[in-house]
Design a protein around this motif. Structure first.
Motif, PDB file in Angstrom:
ATOM      1  N   GLN A 249      -4.823   4.154   4.907  1.00  0.00           N
ATOM      2  CA  GLN A 249      -4.777   4.366   3.456  1.00  0.00           C
ATOM      3  C   GLN A 249      -3.503   3.841   2.816  1.00  0.00           C
ATOM      4  N   GLU A 250      -2.571   3.347   3.613  1.00  0.00           N
ATOM      5  CA  GLU A 250      -1.329   2.814   3.053  1.00  0.00           C
ATOM      6  C   GLU A 250      -1.634   1.554   2.241  1.00  0.00           C
ATOM      7  N   SER A 251      -0.959   1.396   1.124  1.00  0.00           N
ATOM      8  CA  SER A 251      -1.266   0.297   0.206  1.00  0.00           C
ATOM      9  C   SER A 251      -1.007  -1.078   0.811  1.00  0.00           C
ATOM     10  N   ASP A 252      -0.062  -1.163   1.748  1.00  0.00           N
ATOM     11  CA  ASP A 252       0.252  -2.466   2.342  1.00  0.00           C
ATOM     12  C   ASP A 252      -0.438  -2.682   3.689  1.00  0.00           C
ATOM     13  N   VAL A 253      -1.379  -1.808   4.046  1.00  0.00           N
ATOM     14  CA  VAL A 253      -2.196  -1.990   5.244  1.00  0.00           C
ATOM     15  C   VAL A 253      -3.583  -2.432   4.784  1.00  0.00           C
ATOM     16  N   HIS A 254      -3.960  -3.674   5.102  1.00  0.00           N
ATOM     17  CA  HIS A 254      -5.235  -4.186   4.608  1.00  0.00           C
ATOM     18  C   HIS A 254      -6.339  -4.168   5.660  1.00  0.00           C
ATOM     19  N   PHE A 255      -5.981  -3.788   6.899  1.00  0.00           N
ATOM     20  CA  PHE A 255      -7.017  -3.645   7.929  1.00  0.00           C
ATOM     21  C   PHE A 255      -6.524  -2.697   9.004  1.00  0.00           C
ATOM     22  N   ALA A 256      -7.379  -1.759   9.381  1.00  0.00           N
ATOM     23  CA  ALA A 256      -7.125  -0.892  10.539  1.00  0.00           C
ATOM     24  C   ALA A 256      -8.458  -0.711  11.251  1.00  0.00           C
ATOM     25  N   HIS A 257      -8.516  -1.118  12.487  1.00  0.00           N
ATOM     26  CA  HIS A 257      -9.770  -1.017  13.234  1.00  0.00           C
ATOM     27  C   HIS A 257     -10.159   0.446  13.411  1.00  0.00           C
ATOM     28  N   LYS A 258     -11.459   0.712  13.292  1.00  0.00           N
ATOM     29  CA  LYS A 258     -11.930   2.095  13.360  1.00  0.00           C
ATOM     30  C   LYS A 258     -11.697   2.728  14.722  1.00  0.00           C
ATOM     31  N   GLN A 259     -11.494   1.910  15.750  1.00  0.00           N
ATOM     32  CA  GLN A 259     -11.139   2.451  17.060  1.00  0.00           C
ATOM     33  C   GLN A 259      -9.641   2.714  17.197  1.00  0.00           C
ATOM     34  N   GLY A 260      -8.875   2.321  16.211  1.00  0.00           N
ATOM     35  CA  GLY A 260      -7.472   2.701  16.138  1.00  0.00           C
ATOM     36  C   GLY A 260      -6.496   1.880  16.942  1.00  0.00           C
ATOM     37  N   PHE A 261      -6.942   0.758  17.516  1.00  0.00           N
ATOM     38  CA  PHE A 261      -6.028   0.051  18.415  1.00  0.00           C
ATOM     39  C   PHE A 261      -5.249  -1.078  17.748  1.00  0.00           C
ATOM     40  N   ILE A 262      -5.606  -1.441  16.513  1.00  0.00           N
ATOM     41  CA  ILE A 262      -4.935  -2.561  15.868  1.00  0.00           C
ATOM     42  C   ILE A 262      -4.974  -2.374  14.354  1.00  0.00           C
ATOM     43  N   ALA A 263      -3.974  -2.947  13.684  1.00  0.00           N
ATOM     44  CA  ALA A 263      -3.941  -2.947  12.223  1.00  0.00           C
ATOM     45  C   ALA A 263      -3.217  -4.198  11.757  1.00  0.00           C
ATOM     46  N   LYS A 264      -3.452  -4.551  10.475  1.00  0.00           N
ATOM     47  CA  LYS A 264      -2.768  -5.680   9.853  1.00  0.00           C
ATOM     48  C   LYS A 264      -2.117  -5.188   8.564  1.00  0.00           C
ATOM     49  N   THR A 265      -0.915  -5.682   8.319  1.00  0.00           N
ATOM     50  CA  THR A 265      -0.181  -5.259   7.132  1.00  0.00           C
ATOM     51  C   THR A 265       0.452  -6.461   6.442  1.00  0.00           C
ATOM     52  N   SER A 266       0.602  -6.354   5.142  1.00  0.00           N
ATOM     53  CA  SER A 266       1.318  -7.387   4.393  1.00  0.00           C
ATOM     54  C   SER A 266       2.825  -7.152   4.411  1.00  0.00           C
ATOM     55  N   ALA A 267       3.251  -6.021   4.962  1.00  0.00           N
ATOM     56  CA  ALA A 267       4.686  -5.703   5.025  1.00  0.00           C
ATOM     57  C   ALA A 267       5.411  -6.710   5.911  1.00  0.00           C
ATOM     58  N   VAL A 268       6.635  -7.034   5.532  1.00  0.00           N
ATOM     59  CA  VAL A 268       7.449  -7.949   6.324  1.00  0.00           C
ATOM     60  C   VAL A 268       8.824  -7.362   6.634  1.00  0.00           C
ATOM     61  N   ASP A 269       9.210  -6.328   5.893  1.00  0.00           N
ATOM     62  CA  ASP A 269      10.519  -5.712   6.123  1.00  0.00           C
ATOM     63  C   ASP A 269      10.497  -4.915   7.430  1.00  0.00           C
ATOM     64  N   PRO A 270      11.424  -5.158   8.356  1.00  0.00           N
ATOM     65  CA  PRO A 270      11.413  -4.457   9.638  1.00  0.00           C
ATOM     66  C   PRO A 270      11.426  -2.942   9.515  1.00  0.00           C
ATOM     67  N   ASP A 271      12.189  -2.409   8.573  1.00  0.00           N
ATOM     68  CA  ASP A 271      12.233  -0.951   8.416  1.00  0.00           C
ATOM     69  C   ASP A 271      10.862  -0.403   8.014  1.00  0.00           C
ATOM     70  N   ARG A 272      10.175  -1.106   7.127  1.00  0.00           N
ATOM     71  CA  ARG A 272       8.837  -0.666   6.747  1.00  0.00           C
ATOM     72  C   ARG A 272       7.874  -0.758   7.927  1.00  0.00           C
ATOM     73  N   LEU A 273       7.974  -1.808   8.695  1.00  0.00           N
ATOM     74  CA  LEU A 273       7.115  -1.954   9.873  1.00  0.00           C
ATOM     75  C   LEU A 273       7.373  -0.834  10.876  1.00  0.00           C
ATOM     76  N   LYS A 274       8.627  -0.482  11.061  1.00  0.00           N
ATOM     77  CA  LYS A 274       8.950   0.620  11.966  1.00  0.00           C
ATOM     78  C   LYS A 274       8.325   1.923  11.479  1.00  0.00           C
ATOM     79  N   ASN A 275       8.428   2.171  10.185  1.00  0.00           N
ATOM     80  CA  ASN A 275       7.858   3.407   9.625  1.00  0.00           C
ATOM     81  C   ASN A 275       6.341   3.458   9.803  1.00  0.00           C
ATOM     82  N   LEU A 276       5.691   2.316   9.615  1.00  0.00           N
ATOM     83  CA  LEU A 276       4.240   2.278   9.766  1.00  0.00           C
ATOM     84  C   LEU A 276       3.824   2.583  11.204  1.00  0.00           C
ATOM     85  N   VAL A 277       4.486   1.947  12.148  1.00  0.00           N
ATOM     86  CA  VAL A 277       4.129   2.186  13.549  1.00  0.00           C
ATOM     87  C   VAL A 277       4.449   3.620  13.945  1.00  0.00           C
ATOM     88  N   GLN A 278       5.584   4.135  13.502  1.00  0.00           N
ATOM     89  CA  GLN A 278       5.947   5.517  13.825  1.00  0.00           C
ATOM     90  C   GLN A 278       4.893   6.485  13.323  1.00  0.00           C
TER      91      GLN A 278
END
Length: 284
Positions: A249-278
């Motif tokens: 549901q995050e605004s910068d996540v445009h795909f998350a597989h329903k099985q939960g193993f992969i996602a795609k994001t438009s984010a490029v800032d490392p700190d934001r990427l860390k927060n998303l994975v965490q």
């Protein structure tokens, strides 16, 4: 440069077929399936594969059947890869190679025991691709350039060598550019975007992780998305502690597989990427 390749007549096996494939990659010559003559064994221009009871790379002889019974499992393919300087990387990157060595030297029963599986499991892994190639290879005494089986065999050899050599180069690239992020309870392998971007940015990351020594366990990879400016995020070894549907549901996540193993994001800032994975992590 070889003038021909010679291997045994009768039934064909993966090790002699693949050994011939690898040699064809740089030696587009005819393959003969017959017993060797003394002059064949004494010629460095005729590769004698899986027959002849000689292992003498200087004379292009690659047979293992004379090795002692207690010798480590080996096969004709192993010997050819050793001569080409590719064996160590092949053993490292090709998970099937050691099993092929065991099957050829120890047979299906001992191999199944070594794998900790029933013999019926090995039969369930057979493919019609294997059956047809081996049968067609065994069915002719001579294979010439331009014929379908010969051409397919050369493609296999070229692709195998390219995979082994390419993965070595890829591992060096990852080692030069990748970072390890230590997050709360786990680690992430992060590969930043570079120019030019590799054709498949996620390739080789799992192999690289296998050799890492880090403080906490690596559970995810973050790598440039080849289809956009953002990043892909994938859990390593499909670890269920990470579930990327938690951030769908995050605004910068445009795909998350329903099985939960992969996602795609438009984010490029490392700190934001860390927060998303965490945010995908849940301790068992």
């Amino acid at each position: 440069m070889l003038t021909s390749i010679l291997t045994h007549p009768g039934g064909a096996h993966k090790d002699d077929l693949l050994a011939c494939c690898v040699l064809l990659a740089d030696n587009p010559v005819r393959i003969e399936r017959r017993d060797p003559k003394p002059e064949d064994l004494n010629s460095e221009e005729i590769a004698v594969i899986d027959i002849g009871h000689q292992h003498d790379p200087a004379k292009s002889n690659f047979d293992h059947h004379q090795f002692p019974r207690e010798a480590p499992p080996s096969c004709a393919l192993s010997l050819v890869l050793q001569d080409l300087g590719l064996y160590d990387d092949a053993k490292r990157f090709c998970d099937w190679l050691e099993t092929s060595e065991w099957l050829d030297c120890r047979g299906p029963v001992n191999t199944a025991d070594w794998l900790g599986a029933g013999r019926d499991i090995l039969a369930k892994l057979n493919s019609p691709i294997d059956v047809t190639l081996l049968r067609r290879f065994a069915g002719q005494e001579v294979h010439q350039p331009g014929e379908p089986v010969w051409e397919i065999m050369r493609m296999i050899g070229q692709d195998l060598i390219a995979y082994i050599s390419g993965l070595r180069e890829r591992m060096a690239y990852i080692a030069e550019h990748a970072e390890i992020w230590e997050l709360d309870g786990f680690s992430v392998l992060y590969l930043p975007r570079t120019e030019p971007l590799p054709g498949e940015p996620s390739a080789g990351l799992g192999r690289y992780i296998e050799e890492l020594e880090v403080k906490t366990e690596v559970l995810a990879t973050v790598y440039p998305d080849r289809r956009g400016e953002g990043y892909g995020m994938r859990r390593y070894n499909d670890d269920p502690r990470l579930d990327f549907t938690r951030i769908e549901q995050e605004s910068d996540v445009h795909f998350a597989h329903k099985q939960g193993f992969i996602a795609k994001t438009s984010a490029v800032d490392p700190d934001r990427l860390k927060n998303l994975v965490q945010a995908t992590f849940a301790q068992n």
